[in-house]
Design a protein around this motif. Sequence first.
Motif, PDB file in Angstrom:
ATOM      1  N   THR A  79      18.002  40.598  36.648  1.00 27.71           N
ATOM      2  CA  THR A  79      19.419  40.299  36.877  1.00 27.71           C
ATOM      3  C   THR A  79      20.233  41.592  36.845  1.00 27.71           C
ATOM      4  OG1 THR A  79      19.094  38.153  35.829  1.00 27.71           O
ATOM      5  CG2 THR A  79      21.362  38.899  36.032  1.00 27.71           C
ATOM      6  N   HIS A  80      20.967  41.803  37.906  1.00 26.08           N
ATOM      7  CA  HIS A  80      21.839  42.988  37.991  1.00 26.08           C
ATOM      8  C   HIS A  80      23.286  42.525  37.838  1.00 26.08           C
ATOM      9  CE1 HIS A  80      18.818  45.834  39.840  1.00 26.08           C
ATOM     10  NE2 HIS A  80      18.209  44.658  39.972  1.00 26.08           N
ATOM     11  N   VAL A  81      23.957  42.981  36.816  1.00 29.09           N
ATOM     12  CA  VAL A  81      25.366  42.612  36.632  1.00 29.09           C
ATOM     13  C   VAL A  81      26.219  43.883  36.732  1.00 29.09           C
ATOM     14  CG1 VAL A  81      27.049  41.486  35.121  1.00 29.09           C
ATOM     15  CG2 VAL A  81      24.653  40.787  35.038  1.00 29.09           C
ATOM     16  N   PRO A  82      26.995  44.034  37.804  1.00 32.15           N
ATOM     17  CA  PRO A  82      27.872  45.208  37.878  1.00 32.15           C
ATOM     18  C   PRO A  82      28.909  45.177  36.747  1.00 32.15           C
ATOM     19  CG  PRO A  82      27.685  44.108  40.005  1.00 32.15           C
ATOM     20  CD  PRO A  82      27.084  43.202  38.994  1.00 32.15           C
ATOM     21  N   ALA A 131      31.778  46.356  36.538  1.00 35.27           N
ATOM     22  CA  ALA A 131      33.152  46.076  36.995  1.00 35.27           C
ATOM     23  C   ALA A 131      33.411  44.588  37.153  1.00 35.27           C
ATOM     24  CB  ALA A 131      33.405  46.792  38.320  1.00 35.27           C
ATOM     25  N   ASN A 132      32.344  43.785  37.289  1.00 32.00           N
ATOM     26  CA  ASN A 132      32.538  42.346  37.484  1.00 32.00           C
ATOM     27  C   ASN A 132      32.530  41.544  36.190  1.00 32.00           C
ATOM     28  OD1 ASN A 132      32.677  42.766  40.190  1.00 32.00           O
ATOM     29  ND2 ASN A 132      30.595  42.112  40.645  1.00 32.00           N
ATOM     30  N   THR A 138      30.705  36.731  34.052  1.00 35.10           N
ATOM     31  CA  THR A 138      31.471  37.100  35.248  1.00 35.10           C
ATOM     32  C   THR A 138      32.166  35.845  35.772  1.00 35.10           C
ATOM     33  OG1 THR A 138      29.730  36.569  36.803  1.00 35.10           O
ATOM     34  CG2 THR A 138      29.665  38.772  35.837  1.00 35.10           C
ATOM     35  N   ARG A 139      32.904  35.994  36.851  1.00 31.76           N
ATOM     36  CA  ARG A 139      33.622  34.831  37.382  1.00 31.76           C
ATOM     37  C   ARG A 139      32.729  33.942  38.246  1.00 31.76           C
ATOM     38  NH1 ARG A 139      38.901  37.752  39.643  1.00 31.76           N
ATOM     39  NH2 ARG A 139      37.353  39.344  40.086  1.00 31.76           N
ATOM     40  N   ALA A 140      31.428  34.237  38.270  1.00 29.72           N
ATOM     41  CA  ALA A 140      30.526  33.441  39.103  1.00 29.72           C
ATOM     42  C   ALA A 140      30.231  32.103  38.441  1.00 29.72           C
ATOM     43  CB  ALA A 140      29.214  34.192  39.302  1.00 29.72           C
ATOM     44  N   GLY A 141      29.895  31.137  39.279  1.00 32.92           N
ATOM     45  CA  GLY A 141      29.444  29.843  38.769  1.00 32.92           C
ATOM     46  C   GLY A 141      30.568  28.863  38.540  1.00 32.92           C
ATOM     47  N   ILE A 142      30.148  27.634  38.197  1.00 31.05           N
ATOM     48  CA  ILE A 142      31.135  26.585  37.992  1.00 31.05           C
ATOM     49  C   ILE A 142      31.071  26.037  36.564  1.00 31.05           C
ATOM     50  CG2 ILE A 142      31.412  25.815  40.388  1.00 31.05           C
ATOM     51  CD1 ILE A 142      29.243  23.723  39.821  1.00 31.05           C
ATOM     52  N   ASP A 201      26.811  34.379  31.626  1.00 32.24           N
ATOM     53  CA  ASP A 201      25.817  34.750  32.638  1.00 32.24           C
ATOM     54  C   ASP A 201      24.662  35.532  32.024  1.00 32.24           C
ATOM     55  OD1 ASP A 201      27.316  33.552  34.649  1.00 32.24           O
ATOM     56  OD2 ASP A 201      28.557  35.336  34.880  1.00 32.24           O
ATOM     57  N   TYR A 229      27.255  38.833  40.542  1.00 32.33           N
ATOM     58  CA  TYR A 229      26.016  39.468  40.100  1.00 32.33           C
ATOM     59  C   TYR A 229      24.826  38.896  40.875  1.00 32.33           C
ATOM     60  CZ  TYR A 229      24.911  35.474  37.003  1.00 32.33           C
ATOM     61  OH  TYR A 229      24.623  34.246  36.496  1.00 32.33           O
ATOM     62  N   THR A 230      23.694  39.590  40.815  1.00 28.87           N
ATOM     63  CA  THR A 230      22.539  39.168  41.609  1.00 28.87           C
ATOM     64  C   THR A 230      21.284  39.080  40.740  1.00 28.87           C
ATOM     65  OG1 THR A 230      22.276  41.471  42.213  1.00 28.87           O
ATOM     66  CG2 THR A 230      23.246  40.065  43.862  1.00 28.87           C
ATOM     67  N   MET A 243      28.231  33.922  42.956  1.00 29.20           N
ATOM     68  CA  MET A 243      29.613  34.273  43.318  1.00 29.20           C
ATOM     69  C   MET A 243      30.566  33.194  42.847  1.00 29.20           C
ATOM     70  SD  MET A 243      27.965  33.421  46.547  1.00 29.20           S
ATOM     71  CE  MET A 243      27.947  31.830  47.318  1.00 29.20           C
TER      72      MET A 243
END
Lengths: 494, 148
Positions: free
Chosen positions: A87-90, A92-93, A117-121, A126, B97-98, B118
């Motif tokens: 898993t790569h988490v920048p 800045a995010n 991060t702001r990803a996901g619901i 994360d 993130y990925t 995302m």
Amino acid sequence: MYHEHPLRILKYSAKNIWLLIFPFIRGLRTYHFSKDFFYTWIQGAWKDLLVIGAIILFGLIRWFFSIIDVHENELIHRDGVFIRVTTHVPLANISCSTVENPVHLGAFGARRLSCDTRAGIFKTADLKMLVNESTCAAIMKHIPDTAEKNKAAELKRPSWLSILLFSVFFSSGFSGTVYVAMFFFKGGDIAHDIISMSLSTLTKETAKLTDKLLLKIPAMALVIGAFFIGSWFVSFVVNLLRYAGFRIETDNKVMKVSYGILNRVEYRIRLSHVNYTDLRQNLVMKLMGAVSLNVSCAGYGAVKNRLPVLMPVKKEKDIGRGLEAMGIVGGVQNTYKARIAGAGSYLLLPIIAAAAVHPLYNATRGLVISFFPKLEELLHFAAVMAEIPLIWFIIVKAAALLTSGITFYDDSILIRCSKWNSFHTVVGDRKNVVKVEVEQNLLQRMSKRCAVSIWFGSEEYKRYKVKALSEADGLKIAETLGCGISLRNTEISR
Amino acid sequence: MKDYFPDKHCLLTLILLIILAEAIIWFASGRFIPEQFSILVTVIRIIAIAIGFIIGFIYFPLFFRTVRYTVTETEIIRTSGVFIKIYQSVQYSAIQYTTMISSPFSKISGFNFVVFFMFGGQLRLLFLARDDAEEIMKLAAHFSRKGE
């Protein structure tokens, strides 16, 4: 390159706990009613030890392959033995990073670190890791912190009194607990003559207690009432311990919040990732001019049983001080207000419900007198108790009618609305608004009124609805937010 | 702009796995179902073979033929769908993130997956060759940084 804390081995081992089925099956096979059972069982104990060793070994291997890398721009977590997950988490995010320091882990020098991060619901982190203090410090060095020179000077540390008040108000519904406890105490008192014989014999001790105290309350009702008061008190103490030592620092980019005694938690929130702030009140707080400041940001308040609170209790008139970086300004009036003429949208249902109690009471009273004459007084009490929250609800909704509205200032939108018995003042950037809905039923169409609902982009799908706005105001709000909504088959000019 | 396609080795691996599953069902049904229900055994075997054949020799080859991942300077586009065509596009700016998931021997099996997380969801790029997966991760990181 870092590894997680060795305590993590236990968690990874626990995933293979199902292997204990083999020692269990062996125990069942060797089990027989004889004095030699123990000797027979112990002879094969090495197999059980082998299985336990294998469980721990699997945990150890899994832990060994869980690797954390911190680079200049990103955090990398590699996990898994056979199936590798990278898993790569920048950096800045990352919206919010959380360091938890519970006492039981602190004794081993371990800390829970999570990044969201702001990803996901879903409101889940994360990246979750259990790391030792030095690894935690090395990772947190890369997470933005509040700069000493840019710190907001006027942001005061919440007092003990405000934490105490917050714990009182938000401990499993203070008023609800008092109400339920009162229901059982008083209701039990009335029902004493009717049902005390059957209920107070539940336990001799509690019956003795009620007799000694000269209370005409059945033992069961006393126990249930005491249970509610007791559970609220536990919740109050837990909240007090959880939010004690509340500390908040902010500059124009980052906000740092820390609180807790037994589990000290530190959050670092990136202000540009805050979706909106929510100033919550109940009726008592509204009358006292106090607010509780909450924030919607991925990762903040995502931990179970934690509220996304930023200021436990603050005076409403001081709310703007020190929070300008979050777009909160004090003394803002509603530009678009709920119309008094549209009072029905707020008050109709509570008034109907409150008015229905008396006819329902009268209708059932005849039946109760005919079949259970002893329960008449209890029915009367139940009707009074049902009326109390409904009248309270009418007062809440009347206050909501007088205060609800929407305002725009700078790039922000401010929404004042109510949900059930709580009041919300929501402040967010206009660009964070993801959905606008203008709603009109037949009556509203005839009286040219409407309700406007607004959603902000966040992990939670929350609606903020202002009712009884004039149709023109509703359309203007939608237009200001960039939505071309038409209610009467005519396009509005954009 | 560059197009990526699923690894053909992966299709072969999937077919082999389906044949293995079919063999297990064939033998297990004969072994564990009592003899008096021989019709049931035959029905289970026929259904298993039919499903396995449809998935392994019709659906998967068609699916692999329709899947395409396009990496541009601003977005990633996924085209897929056997019966219904689906086009999904994600801007790099929306990616938070990925994650890359690789199975053992993924260079041979082609079981490499890249998942972009995302706002409000995920974009999954499935069955990629290991080199392609790594290249996509690098390109996505590069373009994301460029756009900041």
